[in-house]
Scaffold this motif. Sequence first.
Motif, PDB file in Angstrom:
ATOM      1  N   LEU A 210      45.687  71.986  57.983  1.00  0.00           N
ATOM      2  CA  LEU A 210      46.459  71.799  56.759  1.00  0.00           C
ATOM      3  C   LEU A 210      47.920  71.428  57.044  1.00  0.00           C
ATOM      4  O   LEU A 210      48.585  70.844  56.202  1.00  0.00           O
ATOM      5  N   LYS A 211      48.402  71.763  58.249  1.00  0.00           N
ATOM      6  CA  LYS A 211      49.830  71.549  58.539  1.00  0.00           C
ATOM      7  C   LYS A 211      50.105  70.503  59.616  1.00  0.00           C
ATOM      8  O   LYS A 211      51.050  69.733  59.520  1.00  0.00           O
ATOM      9  N   TYR A 212      49.276  70.506  60.688  1.00  0.00           N
ATOM     10  CA  TYR A 212      49.544  69.609  61.817  1.00  0.00           C
ATOM     11  C   TYR A 212      48.294  68.776  62.109  1.00  0.00           C
ATOM     12  O   TYR A 212      47.200  69.287  62.140  1.00  0.00           O
ATOM     13  N   LYS A 213      48.519  67.499  62.391  1.00  0.00           N
ATOM     14  CA  LYS A 213      47.375  66.630  62.655  1.00  0.00           C
ATOM     15  C   LYS A 213      47.541  65.789  63.921  1.00  0.00           C
ATOM     16  O   LYS A 213      46.557  65.236  64.408  1.00  0.00           O
ATOM     17  N   ASP A 214      48.736  65.720  64.463  1.00  0.00           N
ATOM     18  CA  ASP A 214      48.975  64.797  65.568  1.00  0.00           C
ATOM     19  C   ASP A 214      48.609  65.365  66.938  1.00  0.00           C
ATOM     20  O   ASP A 214      48.494  64.612  67.903  1.00  0.00           O
ATOM     21  N   LYS A 215      48.393  66.696  67.064  1.00  0.00           N
ATOM     22  CA  LYS A 215      48.095  67.307  68.356  1.00  0.00           C
ATOM     23  C   LYS A 215      46.693  67.909  68.427  1.00  0.00           C
ATOM     24  O   LYS A 215      46.288  68.446  69.456  1.00  0.00           O
TER      25      LYS A 215
ATOM     26  N   LEU B 228      37.777  77.306  66.387  1.00  0.00           N
ATOM     27  CA  LEU B 228      39.017  76.619  66.029  1.00  0.00           C
ATOM     28  C   LEU B 228      38.693  75.300  65.339  1.00  0.00           C
ATOM     29  O   LEU B 228      39.263  74.976  64.292  1.00  0.00           O
ATOM     30  N   SER B 229      37.742  74.550  65.917  1.00  0.00           N
ATOM     31  CA  SER B 229      37.355  73.279  65.306  1.00  0.00           C
ATOM     32  C   SER B 229      36.598  73.505  63.998  1.00  0.00           C
ATOM     33  O   SER B 229      36.677  72.683  63.082  1.00  0.00           O
ATOM     34  N   ASP B 230      35.852  74.631  63.889  1.00  0.00           N
ATOM     35  CA  ASP B 230      35.183  74.944  62.625  1.00  0.00           C
ATOM     36  C   ASP B 230      36.203  75.121  61.506  1.00  0.00           C
ATOM     37  O   ASP B 230      36.010  74.655  60.374  1.00  0.00           O
ATOM     38  N   GLY B 231      37.291  75.827  61.819  1.00  0.00           N
ATOM     39  CA  GLY B 231      38.347  75.999  60.826  1.00  0.00           C
ATOM     40  C   GLY B 231      38.988  74.678  60.451  1.00  0.00           C
ATOM     41  O   GLY B 231      39.260  74.405  59.276  1.00  0.00           O
ATOM     42  N   ILE B 232      39.210  73.836  61.466  1.00  0.00           N
ATOM     43  CA  ILE B 232      39.769  72.512  61.222  1.00  0.00           C
ATOM     44  C   ILE B 232      38.841  71.701  60.323  1.00  0.00           C
ATOM     45  O   ILE B 232      39.268  71.077  59.343  1.00  0.00           O
ATOM     46  N   ASN B 233      37.544  71.729  60.647  1.00  0.00           N
ATOM     47  CA  ASN B 233      36.574  70.945  59.869  1.00  0.00           C
ATOM     48  C   ASN B 233      36.438  71.463  58.447  1.00  0.00           C
ATOM     49  O   ASN B 233      36.313  70.686  57.495  1.00  0.00           O
ATOM     50  N   THR B 234      36.441  72.799  58.282  1.00  0.00           N
ATOM     51  CA  THR B 234      36.311  73.372  56.940  1.00  0.00           C
ATOM     52  C   THR B 234      37.463  72.921  56.053  1.00  0.00           C
ATOM     53  O   THR B 234      37.253  72.462  54.919  1.00  0.00           O
ATOM     54  N   ALA B 235      38.683  73.040  56.569  1.00  0.00           N
ATOM     55  CA  ALA B 235      39.852  72.646  55.777  1.00  0.00           C
ATOM     56  C   ALA B 235      39.865  71.149  55.504  1.00  0.00           C
ATOM     57  O   ALA B 235      40.137  70.713  54.375  1.00  0.00           O
ATOM     58  N   SER B 236      39.551  70.345  56.529  1.00  0.00           N
ATOM     59  CA  SER B 236      39.605  68.892  56.355  1.00  0.00           C
ATOM     60  C   SER B 236      38.527  68.401  55.390  1.00  0.00           C
ATOM     61  O   SER B 236      38.774  67.500  54.587  1.00  0.00           O
ATOM     62  N   LEU B 237      37.336  68.991  55.453  1.00  0.00           N
ATOM     63  CA  LEU B 237      36.262  68.589  54.540  1.00  0.00           C
ATOM     64  C   LEU B 237      36.599  68.946  53.094  1.00  0.00           C
ATOM     65  O   LEU B 237      36.300  68.196  52.170  1.00  0.00           O
ATOM     66  N   MET B 238      37.204  70.121  52.909  1.00  0.00           N
ATOM     67  CA  MET B 238      37.586  70.524  51.552  1.00  0.00           C
ATOM     68  C   MET B 238      38.643  69.588  50.974  1.00  0.00           C
ATOM     69  O   MET B 238      38.506  69.081  49.853  1.00  0.00           O
TER      70      MET B 238
ATOM     71  N   ALA C 197      44.813  72.482  48.495  1.00  0.00           N
ATOM     72  CA  ALA C 197      45.083  73.228  49.727  1.00  0.00           C
ATOM     73  C   ALA C 197      44.825  74.723  49.524  1.00  0.00           C
ATOM     74  O   ALA C 197      44.309  75.398  50.420  1.00  0.00           O
ATOM     75  N   LYS C 198      45.163  75.250  48.347  1.00  0.00           N
ATOM     76  CA  LYS C 198      44.957  76.673  48.069  1.00  0.00           C
ATOM     77  C   LYS C 198      43.471  77.012  48.055  1.00  0.00           C
ATOM     78  O   LYS C 198      43.036  78.005  48.653  1.00  0.00           O
ATOM     79  N   ARG C 199      42.679  76.190  47.384  1.00  0.00           N
ATOM     80  CA  ARG C 199      41.232  76.437  47.343  1.00  0.00           C
ATOM     81  C   ARG C 199      40.621  76.268  48.727  1.00  0.00           C
ATOM     82  O   ARG C 199      39.732  77.028  49.115  1.00  0.00           O
ATOM     83  N   SER C 200      41.092  75.279  49.459  1.00  0.00           N
ATOM     84  CA  SER C 200      40.589  75.058  50.818  1.00  0.00           C
ATOM     85  C   SER C 200      40.849  76.264  51.702  1.00  0.00           C
ATOM     86  O   SER C 200      40.002  76.652  52.516  1.00  0.00           O
ATOM     87  N   LEU C 201      42.024  76.886  51.541  1.00  0.00           N
ATOM     88  CA  LEU C 201      42.365  78.051  52.347  1.00  0.00           C
ATOM     89  C   LEU C 201      41.398  79.202  52.092  1.00  0.00           C
ATOM     90  O   LEU C 201      41.011  79.920  53.028  1.00  0.00           O
TER      91      LEU C 201
END
Length: 240
Positions: A21-26, A142-152, A159-163
């Motif tokens: 939700l906050k960083y995407k470049d790294k 870690l990637s599961d969390g990334i995927n969950t947020a990005s898919l939402m 962003a609030k619902r995704s969290l």
Amino acid sequence: MRIALSLLASLATLAGGLLSLKYKDKLHLILGFSAGVLLAVVAFDIFPEIIRLIREANSDPTKPMIALVVGFLLFHFLEKTLLIHHAQEGTYEQHRHTSVGVLSALALSGHSFLDGVGIGLGFEISNSIGILVAVAVISHDLSDGINTASLMTMHGNSAKRSLWYVILDAVAPVLGAASTLFFKLPTNALVLYLGFFAGVLLCIGASDILPEAHSPNPTYKPMLMTFLGVLFIFLITRVI
């Protein structure tokens, strides 16, 4: 200990969601390292344990290899089926719906629950297996969390619902690990579980995390991080 390590998996999921939700470049560097961790856990920990259990039980080595193939193909099939809208989002942007993101997030939460079960069953074999399975789970959660947020967010959720769905995904491995306190598996079943789990980890690392790590920026840096992930687990397996 299984509950404590499953809590770390939960924190990894939550951290992945917040990073997404906050960083995407790294993120590609983190994912590259995670892929190396998964590969090394299979090669340097799960396979040797399968060999040891087969020798002790004098059982057929073909069965856990069949379980490995089943685990790989089943996870691959479910991932491609359940997340097909995610794969098509670049082509069918007008068909995005918030419910697609929700269903995908729920599917990932179910996967995280099974991750927790994997940690618990690992401790049924030995503490070292449980710890290393937990390391593998933590790395790809870690990637599961990334995927969950990005898919939402990708399918129009706020962003609030995704969290909230990231939090649900984070709680799931603790519930899975806790469930294993109420049942035990015989040695033959544990061998099949290890083969199956190895197949799942290989699929996650090879067909999910590695392509995602290299897709945004095909440089040598993610590859270097993958080598470092392999080396990290290799050194841990020599100590534990």
